[in-house]
Design a protein around this motif. Structure first.
Motif, PDB file in Angstrom:
ATOM      1  N   LYS A  40     -19.189  -9.368  -1.314  1.00  0.00           N
ATOM      2  CA  LYS A  40     -17.728  -9.466  -1.314  1.00  0.00           C
ATOM      3  C   LYS A  40     -17.243  -9.322  -2.753  1.00  0.00           C
ATOM      4  O   LYS A  40     -17.827  -9.874  -3.670  1.00  0.00           O
ATOM      5  CB  LYS A  40     -17.322 -10.811  -0.741  1.00  0.00           C
ATOM      6  N   GLN A  41     -16.158  -8.568  -2.939  1.00  0.00           N
ATOM      7  CA  GLN A  41     -15.612  -8.327  -4.265  1.00  0.00           C
ATOM      8  C   GLN A  41     -14.205  -8.915  -4.350  1.00  0.00           C
ATOM      9  O   GLN A  41     -13.295  -8.465  -3.653  1.00  0.00           O
ATOM     10  CB  GLN A  41     -15.578  -6.830  -4.567  1.00  0.00           C
ATOM     11  N   VAL A  42     -14.063  -9.920  -5.204  1.00  0.00           N
ATOM     12  CA  VAL A  42     -12.763 -10.536  -5.435  1.00  0.00           C
ATOM     13  C   VAL A  42     -12.286 -10.040  -6.792  1.00  0.00           C
ATOM     14  O   VAL A  42     -12.920 -10.296  -7.811  1.00  0.00           O
ATOM     15  CB  VAL A  42     -12.847 -12.070  -5.410  1.00  0.00           C
ATOM     16  N   GLU A  43     -11.205  -9.293  -6.766  1.00  0.00           N
ATOM     17  CA  GLU A  43     -10.650  -8.710  -7.979  1.00  0.00           C
ATOM     18  C   GLU A  43      -9.241  -9.253  -8.185  1.00  0.00           C
ATOM     19  O   GLU A  43      -8.703  -9.961  -7.328  1.00  0.00           O
ATOM     20  CB  GLU A  43     -10.643  -7.180  -7.857  1.00  0.00           C
ATOM     21  N   ARG A  44      -8.652  -8.912  -9.282  1.00  0.00           N
ATOM     22  CA  ARG A  44      -7.329  -9.447  -9.623  1.00  0.00           C
ATOM     23  C   ARG A  44      -6.260  -9.084  -8.586  1.00  0.00           C
ATOM     24  O   ARG A  44      -5.437  -9.920  -8.221  1.00  0.00           O
ATOM     25  CB  ARG A  44      -6.919  -8.928 -11.000  1.00  0.00           C
ATOM     26  N   PHE A  45      -6.295  -7.849  -8.096  1.00  0.00           N
ATOM     27  CA  PHE A  45      -5.228  -7.392  -7.200  1.00  0.00           C
ATOM     28  C   PHE A  45      -5.700  -7.075  -5.775  1.00  0.00           C
ATOM     29  O   PHE A  45      -4.920  -6.602  -4.961  1.00  0.00           O
ATOM     30  CB  PHE A  45      -4.545  -6.157  -7.789  1.00  0.00           C
ATOM     31  N   ARG A  46      -6.981  -7.351  -5.488  1.00  0.00           N
ATOM     32  CA  ARG A  46      -7.477  -7.079  -4.140  1.00  0.00           C
ATOM     33  C   ARG A  46      -8.776  -7.832  -3.899  1.00  0.00           C
ATOM     34  O   ARG A  46      -9.488  -8.205  -4.821  1.00  0.00           O
ATOM     35  CB  ARG A  46      -7.671  -5.595  -3.912  1.00  0.00           C
ATOM     36  N   ILE A  47      -9.067  -8.017  -2.617  1.00  0.00           N
ATOM     37  CA  ILE A  47     -10.343  -8.570  -2.172  1.00  0.00           C
ATOM     38  C   ILE A  47     -10.940  -7.535  -1.228  1.00  0.00           C
ATOM     39  O   ILE A  47     -10.263  -7.051  -0.319  1.00  0.00           O
ATOM     40  CB  ILE A  47     -10.158  -9.904  -1.424  1.00  0.00           C
ATOM     41  N   ARG A  48     -12.212  -7.214  -1.440  1.00  0.00           N
ATOM     42  CA  ARG A  48     -12.890  -6.242  -0.584  1.00  0.00           C
ATOM     43  C   ARG A  48     -14.148  -6.875  -0.004  1.00  0.00           C
ATOM     44  O   ARG A  48     -14.883  -7.558  -0.701  1.00  0.00           O
ATOM     45  CB  ARG A  48     -13.248  -4.984  -1.370  1.00  0.00           C
TER      46      ARG A  48
ATOM     47  N   LEU B 297      -3.554  -7.989  -3.024  1.00  0.00           N
ATOM     48  CA  LEU B 297      -2.918  -9.220  -3.478  1.00  0.00           C
ATOM     49  C   LEU B 297      -1.639  -8.940  -4.246  1.00  0.00           C
ATOM     50  O   LEU B 297      -1.055  -9.854  -4.825  1.00  0.00           O
ATOM     51  CB  LEU B 297      -3.906 -10.012  -4.347  1.00  0.00           C
ATOM     52  N   SER B 298      -1.221  -7.688  -4.256  1.00  0.00           N
ATOM     53  CA  SER B 298      -0.008  -7.276  -4.940  1.00  0.00           C
ATOM     54  C   SER B 298       0.642  -6.153  -4.137  1.00  0.00           C
ATOM     55  O   SER B 298      -0.049  -5.368  -3.501  1.00  0.00           O
ATOM     56  CB  SER B 298      -0.339  -6.769  -6.351  1.00  0.00           C
TER      57      SER B 298
ATOM     58  N   GLU C 291      -0.685  -1.848  -9.568  1.00  0.00           N
ATOM     59  CA  GLU C 291      -1.676  -2.922  -9.491  1.00  0.00           C
ATOM     60  C   GLU C 291      -2.638  -2.693  -8.335  1.00  0.00           C
ATOM     61  O   GLU C 291      -3.848  -2.861  -8.484  1.00  0.00           O
ATOM     62  CB  GLU C 291      -0.987  -4.289  -9.376  1.00  0.00           C
ATOM     63  N   LYS C 292      -2.099  -2.302  -7.179  1.00  0.00           N
ATOM     64  CA  LYS C 292      -2.960  -2.023  -6.028  1.00  0.00           C
ATOM     65  C   LYS C 292      -3.970  -0.928  -6.347  1.00  0.00           C
ATOM     66  O   LYS C 292      -5.112  -0.985  -5.911  1.00  0.00           O
ATOM     67  CB  LYS C 292      -2.116  -1.593  -4.819  1.00  0.00           C
ATOM     68  N   ASN C 293      -3.546   0.054  -7.115  1.00  0.00           N
ATOM     69  CA  ASN C 293      -4.401   1.210  -7.425  1.00  0.00           C
ATOM     70  C   ASN C 293      -5.113   1.088  -8.771  1.00  0.00           C
ATOM     71  O   ASN C 293      -5.653   2.057  -9.268  1.00  0.00           O
ATOM     72  CB  ASN C 293      -3.567   2.489  -7.397  1.00  0.00           C
ATOM     73  N   SER C 294      -5.116  -0.097  -9.343  1.00  0.00           N
ATOM     74  CA  SER C 294      -5.755  -0.318 -10.635  1.00  0.00           C
ATOM     75  C   SER C 294      -7.276  -0.276 -10.507  1.00  0.00           C
ATOM     76  O   SER C 294      -7.851  -0.875  -9.603  1.00  0.00           O
ATOM     77  CB  SER C 294      -5.332  -1.672 -11.206  1.00  0.00           C
ATOM     78  N   TYR C 295      -7.915   0.433 -11.441  1.00  0.00           N
ATOM     79  CA  TYR C 295      -9.372   0.501 -11.473  1.00  0.00           C
ATOM     80  C   TYR C 295      -9.931  -0.249 -12.664  1.00  0.00           C
ATOM     81  O   TYR C 295     -11.122  -0.183 -12.955  1.00  0.00           O
ATOM     82  CB  TYR C 295      -9.838   1.957 -11.497  1.00  0.00           C
TER      83      TYR C 295
END
Length: 141
Positions: free
Chosen positions: A103-111, A128-129, A134-138
């Motif tokens: 599971k990947q928890v990132e600043r603007f999304r969880i996958r 999360l945004s 922000e949604k498309n931030s890499y």
């Protein structure tokens, strides 16, 4: 050229066990219903909601044990945007499905990634945004 509202209507997947594939999708998405089906040389169903669906086809021969990875040609996974990734993960884990990738928890999304019994991988992503940049931030946090 006018910008179009584009979305993936469906994916078409051939599976070893049609009933098991239906179970996987209805576990992940309890609101998914069988939209249609039949048996034209092979049994098939369309499972989904009013806007999107997965076309599932029963394989004529089983391909159990086929290794699926990112090194070979083919589709690696299908990604679904969801409102609550934790709820979907809990549903799948409680029915015996395993995470296929951490599971990947990132600043603007969880996958979160799960595989069905055939080894097909599915990504469930919760944004999360609502800010597009922000949604498309890499960027790595």
């Amino acid at each position: 050229m006018q910008r179009q509202n584009i979305y993936l209507e469906h994916a078409n997947i051939t599976v070893n066990d049609l009933q098991e594939a239906i179970k996987f999708f209805q576990t992940a998405f309890p609101h998914f219903k069988i939209r249609g089906g039949g048996n034209n040389e092979r049994e098939w169903v369309h499972i989904g909601d009013d806007n999107t669906y997965i076309a599932l086809n029963q394989a004529k021969q089983n391909d159990l044990g086929v290794s699926k990875n990112y090194d070979s040609v083919g589709i690696n996974h299908l990604g679904f945007v969801v409102a609550n990734v934790e709820e979907i993960a809990n549903n799948l884990l409680s029915r015996g499905y395993k995470r296929d990738f951490p599971k990947q928890v990132e600043r603007f999304r969880i996958r979160d990634y799960f595989a069905d019994k055939d080894g097909n991988q599915y990504e469930f992503v919760q944004y999360l945004s609502e800010v597009v940049q922000e949604k498309n931030s890499y960027a790595v946090d």
